[in-house]
Design an enzyme around this catalytic site. Structure first.
Site, mmCIF file in Angstrom:
data_model
loop_
_atom_site.group_PDB
_atom_site.id
_atom_site.type_symbol
_atom_site.label_atom_id
_atom_site.label_comp_id
_atom_site.label_asym_id
_atom_site.label_seq_id
_atom_site.Cartn_x
_atom_site.Cartn_y
_atom_site.Cartn_z
ATOM 1 N N LYS A 1 6.169 25.959 21.717
ATOM 2 C CA LYS A 1 4.706 25.871 21.798
ATOM 3 C C LYS A 1 4.118 26.859 20.807
ATOM 4 O O LYS A 1 4.701 27.913 20.553
ATOM 5 C CB LYS A 1 4.231 26.245 23.203
ATOM 6 C CG LYS A 1 2.798 25.821 23.480
ATOM 7 C CD LYS A 1 2.737 24.386 23.940
ATOM 8 C CE LYS A 1 1.334 23.881 24.097
ATOM 9 N NZ LYS A 1 1.347 22.554 24.768
ATOM 10 N N TRP B 1 -9.694 11.270 28.463
ATOM 11 C CA TRP B 1 -10.120 10.002 27.849
ATOM 12 C C TRP B 1 -9.053 8.911 28.050
ATOM 13 O O TRP B 1 -9.363 7.799 28.494
ATOM 14 C CB TRP B 1 -10.395 10.239 26.363
ATOM 15 C CG TRP B 1 -10.537 9.021 25.529
ATOM 16 C CD1 TRP B 1 -11.610 8.172 25.510
ATOM 17 C CD2 TRP B 1 -9.580 8.507 24.592
ATOM 18 N NE1 TRP B 1 -11.382 7.156 24.608
ATOM 19 C CE2 TRP B 1 -10.138 7.343 24.036
ATOM 20 C CE3 TRP B 1 -8.314 8.913 24.166
ATOM 21 C CZ2 TRP B 1 -9.477 6.571 23.080
ATOM 22 C CZ3 TRP B 1 -7.647 8.163 23.215
ATOM 23 C CH2 TRP B 1 -8.219 7.008 22.683
ATOM 24 N N ASP C 1 -2.798 20.072 20.784
ATOM 25 C CA ASP C 1 -2.989 20.464 22.188
ATOM 26 C C ASP C 1 -4.484 20.778 22.289
ATOM 27 O O ASP C 1 -5.258 20.300 21.447
ATOM 28 C CB ASP C 1 -2.093 21.679 22.520
ATOM 29 C CG ASP C 1 -1.998 21.976 24.013
ATOM 30 O OD1 ASP C 1 -1.200 21.332 24.694
ATOM 31 O OD2 ASP C 1 -2.735 22.859 24.511
HETATM 32 O O1 2IT Z 1 1.631 19.850 26.335
HETATM 33 C C1 2IT Z 1 2.129 18.921 25.672
HETATM 34 O O2 2IT Z 1 3.078 18.265 26.077
HETATM 35 C C2 2IT Z 1 1.536 18.619 24.372
HETATM 36 N N1 2IT Z 1 0.561 19.250 23.999
HETATM 37 C C3 2IT Z 1 2.119 17.568 23.489
HETATM 38 C C4 2IT Z 1 3.242 18.138 22.706
HETATM 39 C C5 2IT Z 1 3.801 17.226 21.648
HETATM 40 O O3 2IT Z 1 4.682 17.711 20.907
HETATM 41 O O4 2IT Z 1 3.411 16.068 21.551
#
Ligand code: 2IT
Length: 446
Positions: free
Chosen positions: A124, A241, A164
């Site tokens: 992340k 959405w 994100d």
């Molecule tokens: O929290 C999540 O799973 C996302 N923000 C998507 C992460 C991604 O690599 O598509």
């Protein structure tokens, strides 16, 4: 496994990281019995190894705003675990971003990605930069400055970020452009890209769609149906959405969405052009939901409150961590809510989850319910590797199959003796097994 000892050590080792401890504790508490029954995991010290991120990168992001003022922000990438594939996970631009929130999100992501069964490790990233009110030029310069540093640590076989909170298709585009400019490579290094240059159909809707497919599984497990269910969503971003679109299609009624400023109650249902309007609202970058009630005067704006005080059958938090607390959980249950589908990452506090489960209400944890987003990112990576694009139906079918499989795994590992399905336990054990076995097979590398 001595659960108390592990938790004490975890707290000592990570002072001032309450989010990381909250996320780790939830997993530890629900997998402890399983680990006792399967001693190989202790032998290979898998829990200690999973609790430590493989790498934490922190960097400085300097940029110039439209008035010529210079700002300094912090950027992060937590590369949590690579056992199952390249690190994979979104980038969040939000003022709450710090090493604690990045660590908890990367940890959750590792389990979530394992649940999808696709070849993705967990990571992340993000920044404490606040996009509220920023112009397009400012967003572009920020994304470029951020990627100038981040590009040193990522690549299509190493680490594949996505969007994100605060990072949508536009920002992914700006970051991709900068990566390309520096590295001179047009490769699948980010997901959530635009369709014209390597994106996947359904990716924008995928987190919301996946969450509703998961809800369908929860309903079916109770011989219930989605038709006519009253639903409250929080947030008004991409996730809410997608969920609203799918709920309308399946005959449920969304009566609420929310923003940092309060919530909207629309008894006529948030349907059709009103759902499209959510995206317009998001696009303004003002981060307020109130204008909905000006545009649709039948709707009511309730300032400073959360939609969990409403009488609904289904509550779907789609905004941010710990947005639904014990008082909210009590209000929902008192009003007859039967399903809580956590679609934000760790959207509910630990005591809220305990209360909801104690009342035998169906509760889906984020790492299961919201896995459709990253799963579709995984499908985007596959398409990029093959240098082709699948039709909408093909992506949607695969997404549905992945969400059904996650639901099945939750039933397999989470069904209790009295028949109650503990989805938290089921998801954590299923995610753990695939990850832990991969780590054992790969030797003491990490
Ligand atoms: O929290 C999540 O799973 C996302 N923000 C998507 C992460 C991604 O690599 O598509």
């Amino acid at each position: 496994m001595d659960l108390n000892k592990i938790i004490t050590e975890l707290e000592e080792k990570n002072p001032a990281q309450p989010l990381y401890i909250q996320a780790a504790k939830e997993v530890l508490e629900t997998i402890a019995d399983f680990i006792k029954e399967n001693p190989k995991y202790e032998k290979y010290a898998i829990v200690d190894r999973i609790l430590e991120p493989e790498r934490i990168i922190q960097f400085k992001v300097t940029w110039v705003d439209d008035n010529g003022k210079i700002h300094v922000n912090r950027g992060y990438r937590v590369q949590h675990n690579m056992a199952l594939g390249p690190y994979k996970g979104g980038i969040r631009f939000h003022k709450s971003v710090n090493v604690d929130s990045m660590k908890f999100l990367a940890f959750e992501q590792t389990f979530k990605n394992s649940l999808t069964t696709l070849p993705m490790g967990g990571g992340k990233g993000g920044s404490d930069f606040d996009p509220t009110g920023r112009s397009e030029g400012e967003m572009m310069r920020y994304c470029q400055s951020f990627m100038t540093e981040l590009q040193k640590y990522i690549g299509p076989e190493t680490d594949v970020p996505a969007g994100d909170i605060g990072v949508g298709a536009r920002e992914v585009g700006f970051m991709y452009g900068q990566y390309k400019r520096i590295r001179d490579e047009h490769v699948g290094v980010l997901t959530g890209k635009s369709l014209n240059w390597g994106g996947s159909l359904i990716r924008p809707e995928a987190t919301g769609f996946g969450s509703i497919y998961f809800l369908q599984g929860m309903l079916a497990a109770k011989n219930d149906t989605i038709t006519g269910k009253r639903v409250a969503l929080s947030g008004f971003g991409n996730v809410a959405w997608g969920a609203a679109l799918k709920l309308e299609e399946l005959g449920a009624k969304v009566v609420a969405i929310s923003g940092p400023d309060g919530y909207i109650l629309d008894e006529d249902g948030i349907t059709g052009e009103k759902v499209d309007y959510m995206r317009e609202l998001l696009g303004t970058r003002n981060n307020v939901v109130a204008p909905y009630a000006t545009k649709y005067p039948n709707a009511k704006f309730v300032e400073g409150k959360k939609p969990w005080e409403l009488k609904v059958d289904v509550a779907i938090p789609c905004a941010i961590q710990n947005e639904l607390n014990l008082d909210d959980a009590k209000a929902l249950v008192a009003n007859g809510c039967q399903y809580v589908v956590e679609t934000s990452n760790m959207g509910c506090t630990a005591d809220a989850i305990n209360y909801i489960q104690s009342q035998k209400i169906s509760f889906a944890p984020g790492k299961a319910a919201n896995a459709g987003g990253v799963a579709t990112s995984g499908l985007e990576m596959t398409q990029n590797s093959m240098k082709l694009s699948w039709e909408r139906e093909e992506v949607d079918e695969k997404l549905k199959a992945i969400m059904n499989n996650i639901h099945e795994n939750c039933l397999k590992y989470g069904t209790e003796e009295n028949g109650y399905i503990n989805y938290v336990k089921g998801a954590n054990i299923a995610g753990f097994i695939k990850l832990a076995d991969a780590m054992i097979e790969q030797g003491v590398a990490y």
